[in-house]
Design a protein around this motif. Structure first.
Motif, PDB file in Angstrom:
ATOM      1  N   VAL A   1       0.785  -1.312  -0.037  1.00 53.55           N
ATOM      2  CA  VAL A   1      -0.012  -0.001  -0.028  1.00 53.55           C
ATOM      3  C   VAL A   1       0.812   1.212  -0.040  1.00 53.55           C
ATOM      4  N   PHE A   2       2.028   1.387   0.808  1.00 54.16           N
ATOM      5  CA  PHE A   2       3.028   2.427   0.896  1.00 54.16           C
ATOM      6  C   PHE A   2       3.582   2.703  -0.377  1.00 54.16           C
ATOM      7  N   ILE A   3       3.861   1.631  -1.431  1.00 52.56           N
ATOM      8  CA  ILE A   3       4.371   1.782  -2.892  1.00 52.56           C
ATOM      9  C   ILE A   3       3.367   2.196  -3.513  1.00 52.56           C
ATOM     10  N   PHE A   4       2.001   1.800  -3.548  1.00 54.78           N
ATOM     11  CA  PHE A   4       1.035   2.394  -4.306  1.00 54.78           C
ATOM     12  C   PHE A   4       1.151   4.104  -4.003  1.00 54.78           C
ATOM     13  N   ASN A   5       0.794   4.323  -2.545  1.00 54.54           N
ATOM     14  CA  ASN A   5       0.811   5.857  -2.600  1.00 54.54           C
ATOM     15  C   ASN A   5       2.217   6.460  -2.938  1.00 54.54           C
ATOM     16  N   ALA A   6       3.281   5.841  -2.821  1.00 51.75           N
ATOM     17  CA  ALA A   6       4.618   6.526  -3.134  1.00 51.75           C
ATOM     18  C   ALA A   6       4.489   6.945  -4.647  1.00 51.75           C
ATOM     19  N   ILE A   7       3.771   6.003  -5.502  1.00 50.52           N
ATOM     20  CA  ILE A   7       3.662   6.331  -6.850  1.00 50.52           C
ATOM     21  C   ILE A   7       2.516   7.564  -7.250  1.00 50.52           C
ATOM     22  N   ILE A   8       1.630   7.577  -6.338  1.00 50.24           N
ATOM     23  CA  ILE A   8       0.831   8.637  -6.546  1.00 50.24           C
ATOM     24  C   ILE A   8       1.381  10.006  -6.176  1.00 50.24           C
ATOM     25  N   ILE A   9       2.527  10.065  -5.007  1.00 51.46           N
ATOM     26  CA  ILE A   9       2.921  11.014  -4.783  1.00 51.46           C
ATOM     27  C   ILE A   9       4.040  11.412  -6.001  1.00 51.46           C
ATOM     28  N   ILE A  10       4.514  10.542  -6.499  1.00 52.86           N
ATOM     29  CA  ILE A  10       5.568  10.941  -7.690  1.00 52.86           C
ATOM     30  C   ILE A  10       4.742  11.638  -8.597  1.00 52.86           C
ATOM     31  N   ILE A  11       3.502  11.252  -8.913  1.00 51.50           N
ATOM     32  CA  ILE A  11       2.937  11.996  -9.909  1.00 51.50           C
ATOM     33  C   ILE A  11       2.599  13.386  -9.461  1.00 51.50           C
ATOM     34  N   PHE A  12       2.210  13.623  -8.149  1.00 50.95           N
ATOM     35  CA  PHE A  12       1.896  14.818  -7.304  1.00 50.95           C
ATOM     36  C   PHE A  12       3.201  15.470  -7.480  1.00 50.95           C
ATOM     37  N   GLY A  13       4.439  15.023  -7.302  1.00 48.47           N
ATOM     38  CA  GLY A  13       5.785  15.640  -7.540  1.00 48.47           C
ATOM     39  C   GLY A  13       6.023  16.424  -8.835  1.00 48.47           C
ATOM     40  N   LEU A  14       5.552  15.572  -9.919  1.00 48.73           N
ATOM     41  CA  LEU A  14       5.658  16.028 -11.227  1.00 48.73           C
ATOM     42  C   LEU A  14       4.945  17.265 -11.735  1.00 48.73           C
ATOM     43  N   PHE A  15       3.359  17.382 -10.841  1.00 49.42           N
ATOM     44  CA  PHE A  15       2.576  18.480 -11.205  1.00 49.42           C
ATOM     45  C   PHE A  15       2.891  19.774 -10.409  1.00 49.42           C
ATOM     46  N   PHE A  16       3.574  19.325  -9.060  1.00 48.96           N
ATOM     47  CA  PHE A  16       3.375  20.493  -7.921  1.00 48.96           C
ATOM     48  C   PHE A  16       4.858  20.544  -7.277  1.00 48.96           C
ATOM     49  N   GLY A  17       5.794  19.998  -7.837  1.00 48.91           N
ATOM     50  CA  GLY A  17       7.337  20.087  -7.215  1.00 48.91           C
ATOM     51  C   GLY A  17       7.539  18.879  -6.236  1.00 48.91           C
ATOM     52  N   TRP A  18       8.707  18.861  -6.355  1.00 48.00           N
ATOM     53  CA  TRP A  18       9.403  17.647  -5.654  1.00 48.00           C
ATOM     54  C   TRP A  18       9.448  17.939  -3.805  1.00 48.00           C
ATOM     55  N   GLU A  19       9.476  19.072  -3.617  1.00 48.21           N
ATOM     56  CA  GLU A  19       9.566  19.257  -2.147  1.00 48.21           C
ATOM     57  C   GLU A  19       8.077  19.091  -1.358  1.00 48.21           C
ATOM     58  N   PRO A  20       6.970  19.143  -1.782  1.00 44.53           N
ATOM     59  CA  PRO A  20       6.129  18.743  -1.129  1.00 44.53           C
ATOM     60  C   PRO A  20       5.874  17.312  -1.239  1.00 44.53           C
TER      61      PRO A  20
END
Length: 293
Positions: free
Chosen positions: A165-184
């Motif tokens: 589940v953590f790996i799945f969430n990490a993938i979603i966060i990577i997509i988040f980083g591509l759109f909104f920056g790697w710091e958040p």
């Protein structure tokens, strides 16, 4: 008194009411964490709730508003229906109640931020978010989405899937980083790691415990245990070094959530028995795992 308590514990209605209370607390806690700790730091939550928040943020970039509350419902309802036939109506209802209240709570409540410091928000928010999920799981429900699916699969194979589940969430966060920056995105990964480890630390449905009961009346102990639990029991003859009397060790393995009930059950007929319990790291063989109700 012991019989009265035991009857109350077995009461389906009382257990269901308690489960509903835990589920409501879980939903309120999740809404609180999102508004108090996550939103001020632009963090992404776990599971389908996190996906709903991500969709809301991405849609805003293209000039339209896709409600997070609506996203939670649209993502979680299909997952619940998909697993519906493999789990009980009670489990499905509690899961629906949890993510439904989260969706509603995000519309109704406005909790003010508590900390100004980002690190404190991540630490406390990650821990409390994990606790909110644990409350739902302790109620024999879930927070929907990936939690729902993880519990369904875990119930089949009797192994924890929270690392996946953590790996799945990490993938979603990577997509988040591509759109909104790697710091958040980086802070969100830390947030997710804390919440995931909190779940693993507090929810032990699939952990196993060995019970060793020393008694001079093994028949009574084994009969009451087998009558109330779907596990076997091995009786080993022994000898008391001090008393010079013959004793027996009744040995069995139960799930960690059954430990307290099993001990109370045995002591209700033999109050003076000696019971030693310890964690079982690995068990090989047939083991009955009570299904999610």
């Amino acid at each position: 008194m012991a019989d009265t308590i035991k009857n109350m514990q077995k009461s389906t209605k009382l257990r269901f009411i308690f489960s509903v209370i835990l589920t409501i607390a879980s939903a309120i806690g999740q809404v609180y964490v999102i508004q108090v700790f996550m939103n001020p730091c632009n963090l992404l939550s776990s599971g389908f709730t996190g996906v709903a928040i991500l969709i809301n943020k991405i849609s805003a970039l293209f000039g339209f508003d896709f409600s997070t509350s609506l996203g939670i419902l649209l993502l979680n309802i299909p997952a619940a229906l998909l697993c519906y036939k493999s789990v009980s109506k009670r489990f499905t209802f509690l899961s629906f109640l949890q993510f439904g209240l989260v969706s509603l709570g995000l519309q109704l409540f406005e909790f003010a931020p508590f900390f100004d410091d980002k690190i404190l928000n991540i630490l406390f928010g990650g821990f409390l978010y994990g606790i909110s999920i644990v409350l739902a799981l302790k109620a024999d429900g879930s927070t929907g989405g990936t939690d729902f699916i993880a519990l369904y699969v875990s119930n089949k194979i009797h192994k924890s899937l929270w690392d996946y589940v953590f790996i799945f969430n990490a993938i979603i966060i990577i997509i988040f980083g591509l759109f909104f920056g790697w710091e958040p995105a980086g802070y969100s990964i830390v947030f997710q790691f804390i919440s995931t480890r909190t779940i693993s630390g507090f929810y032990h449905r699939y952990a196993q415990v060995t019970l060793e009961v020393t008694t001079d009346d093994p028949e009574t102990v084994s009969d009451i245990f087998i009558e109330n639990f779907r596990h076997g029991m091995t009786i080993i003859p022994g000898y008391g070094a001090y008393s010079k009397k013959k004793y027996y060790i009744c040995k069995t393995i139960v799930s960690s959530y059954e430990e307290r009930d099993a001990i109370d059950c045995i002591r209700s007929v033999k109050p003076n028995v000696i019971i030693n319990s310890y964690k079982t790291n690995h068990f090989y063989g047939s083991f009955y795992q009570k299904p999610i109700e």
